[in-house]
Design a protein around this motif. Structure first.
Motif, mmCIF file in Angstrom:
data_model
loop_
_atom_site.group_PDB
_atom_site.id
_atom_site.type_symbol
_atom_site.label_atom_id
_atom_site.label_comp_id
_atom_site.label_asym_id
_atom_site.label_seq_id
_atom_site.Cartn_x
_atom_site.Cartn_y
_atom_site.Cartn_z
ATOM 1 N N ILE A 248 -4.538 -1.830 -0.702
ATOM 2 C CA ILE A 248 -4.236 -1.531 -2.105
ATOM 3 C C ILE A 248 -4.664 -0.096 -2.397
ATOM 4 O O ILE A 248 -5.827 0.267 -2.224
ATOM 5 N N VAL A 249 -3.715 0.712 -2.828
ATOM 6 C CA VAL A 249 -3.984 2.124 -3.136
ATOM 7 C C VAL A 249 -3.943 2.283 -4.650
ATOM 8 O O VAL A 249 -2.910 2.045 -5.287
ATOM 9 N N SER A 261 1.279 10.761 -2.881
ATOM 10 C CA SER A 261 2.470 10.736 -2.024
ATOM 11 C C SER A 261 3.288 9.470 -2.264
ATOM 12 O O SER A 261 4.515 9.530 -2.407
ATOM 13 N N LEU A 262 2.612 8.321 -2.319
ATOM 14 C CA LEU A 262 3.301 7.052 -2.562
ATOM 15 C C LEU A 262 3.936 7.033 -3.948
ATOM 16 O O LEU A 262 5.075 6.570 -4.120
ATOM 17 N N LEU A 263 3.204 7.541 -4.942
ATOM 18 C CA LEU A 263 3.698 7.516 -6.318
ATOM 19 C C LEU A 263 4.960 8.365 -6.460
ATOM 20 O O LEU A 263 5.907 7.981 -7.145
ATOM 21 N N ARG A 264 4.981 9.515 -5.823
ATOM 22 C CA ARG A 264 6.161 10.379 -5.898
ATOM 23 C C ARG A 264 7.381 9.657 -5.327
ATOM 24 O O ARG A 264 8.492 9.749 -5.866
ATOM 25 N N GLY A 279 0.572 -1.607 -3.083
ATOM 26 C CA GLY A 279 0.092 -2.351 -1.928
ATOM 27 C C GLY A 279 1.037 -2.233 -0.747
ATOM 28 O O GLY A 279 2.263 -2.245 -0.907
ATOM 29 N N ILE A 280 0.460 -2.104 0.452
ATOM 30 C CA ILE A 280 1.248 -2.032 1.694
ATOM 31 C C ILE A 280 0.635 -2.996 2.707
ATOM 32 O O ILE A 280 -0.568 -2.900 3.015
ATOM 33 N N HIS A 346 4.411 -3.197 -2.610
ATOM 34 C CA HIS A 346 4.158 -4.084 -3.743
ATOM 35 C C HIS A 346 3.517 -3.249 -4.835
ATOM 36 O O HIS A 346 2.529 -2.541 -4.592
ATOM 37 N N LEU A 347 4.073 -3.325 -6.042
ATOM 38 C CA LEU A 347 3.571 -2.539 -7.164
ATOM 39 C C LEU A 347 2.875 -3.447 -8.164
ATOM 40 O O LEU A 347 3.370 -4.529 -8.481
#
Length: 365
Positions: A248-249, A261-264, A279-280, A346-347
């Motif tokens: 979970i980031v 980076s993920l958010l972009r 989540g990954i 997963h958001l």
């Protein structure tokens, strides 16, 4: 047996914290339902209330139209009149009785004639594959055999519902694997409704038709195993179900480089809004050539952990440690630079709820 329903069930001890809080749960006829969660989440208390060994402090338990427990109506049906069989974590076999006599015990209490007792006991022992040990005593059996005998004792009385309270926790890894397969086979052959308590997510995912995840006395999600795995309702379920657990980031004002980076990538898709966390799953993080549409970053390999059929790789991705699981041999070595990517995320919102599919990177079931 008709559907088992729990409505508004609560259980507290001595006016303190609730072991179970406002639980609504439906167990369909013929289902293999696993109550899954960490220690102290209320799953065993729930099972014991269904069995009649505990009485709820609020709510109603019913089987079809028959009410077994109702605090409001003052109704309570004792365990022996519920038509359910309970198998405990310990085997609870009589040491002075043979295997056959142990299996016949419940039938003897019901005053079943001797010839029928014998036939039903032998049939139950055949079903769990220990008929060749029917004249031995429990002390002469392995742990796995004793567990099978305890199951046979319950199957012999032909309960409409079989309640299992972590019955595999005392077995070694090989016997646990055997008994998972046996329980699944018994469920398919007998057609009985089974409610199984476990803290082992692998048991729940491999055996159940329905999984109810609990935490702190509350139901977090009820779903089919792979639906729950692919679409967890919230962060607790997402992190609890899956091994290694989902990474979970956090996406906040003080976000990490990886979070940025993920958010972009997520917000670049039409209609998507910024989540509070991403989540990954490790098995969704790949190390081969990425497709154009996937999120990707360079990463440094910190460790490669082979496990026979899979390889777990610890990576340093920008400023964050992530794990990837590969089911093909990993050629990279510690210190190597690789490209990692995923197209499955997963958001979650600020409350920990998984965002709806329309504004999330949807994960296939």
């Amino acid at each position: 047996m008709p559907t088992i329903s729990l409505s508004g069930i609560a259980k507290s001890y001595g006016g303190g914290d609730h072991a179970v809080k406002n639980l609504d749960l439906l167990v369909p006829d013929g289902a293999f339902m696993c109550l899954l969660g960490p220690s102290g989440c209320g799953k065993t208390t729930t099972l014991r209330m269904i069995a009649g060994l505990e009485q709820p402090t609020a709510g109603t338990i019913a089987v079809g139209d028959r009410v077994l427990d109702s605090v409001e109506q003052g109704l309570y049906v004792p365990p022996e009149k519920r038509g359910m069989g309970l198998v405990f974590q310990n085997y609870a076999l009589w040491p002075h009785l043979s295997v056959r006599e142990n299996v016949e015990f419940g039938l003897r209490m019901r005053k079943v004639p001797a010839d029928r007792r014998r036939a039903r006991a032998e049939a139950a022992l055949e079903m769990v594959h220990v008929a060749d040990a029917m004249d031995r005593y429990p002390s002469q059996l392995s742990g796995g055999q004793q567990q099978r005998v305890a199951l046979a004792r319950m199957l012999a009385v032909d309960p409409a519902v079989l309640l299992l309270d972590e019955p595999l926790s005392n077995l070694d890894a090989r016997l646990r694997l055997e008994m998972r397969a046996e329980l699944k086979r018994i469920h398919e052959e007998s057609g009985a409704t089974i409610i199984f308590v476990t803290h082992d997510q692998l048991e729940a995912l491999t055996m159940a038709t329905h999984v109810a995840v609990m935490n702190k006395g509350e139901l977090q999600q009820l779903a089919a195993p792979m639906d729950m795995y692919g679409r967890p309702a919230n962060r607790f379920v997402a992190e609890f179900v899956g091994s290694p657990p989902m990474a979970i980031v956090e996406v906040g004002p003080a976000r990490t480089e990886l979070a940025g980076s993920l958010l972009r990538h997520v917000t670049s898709r039409p209609g998507n809004h910024a989540p509070a966390a991403i989540g990954i799953r490790p098995e969704a993080l790949r190390l081969d050539e990425p497709p154009v549409s996937a999120w990707s970053e360079t990463a440094q390999v910190e460790a490669v952990l082979p496990a026979g059929s899979s390889w777990t790789v610890r990576l340093r991705v920008l400023d964050t440690e992530l794990y990837a699981v590969s089911y093909t041999p990993v050629e990279a070595r510690p210190g190597d630079t690789v490209t990692c990517w995923t197209d499955q995320m997963h958001l979650f919102d600020g409350e920990g709820t998984r965002l709806a599919a329309w504004n999330a990177v949807e994960v296939s079931a």
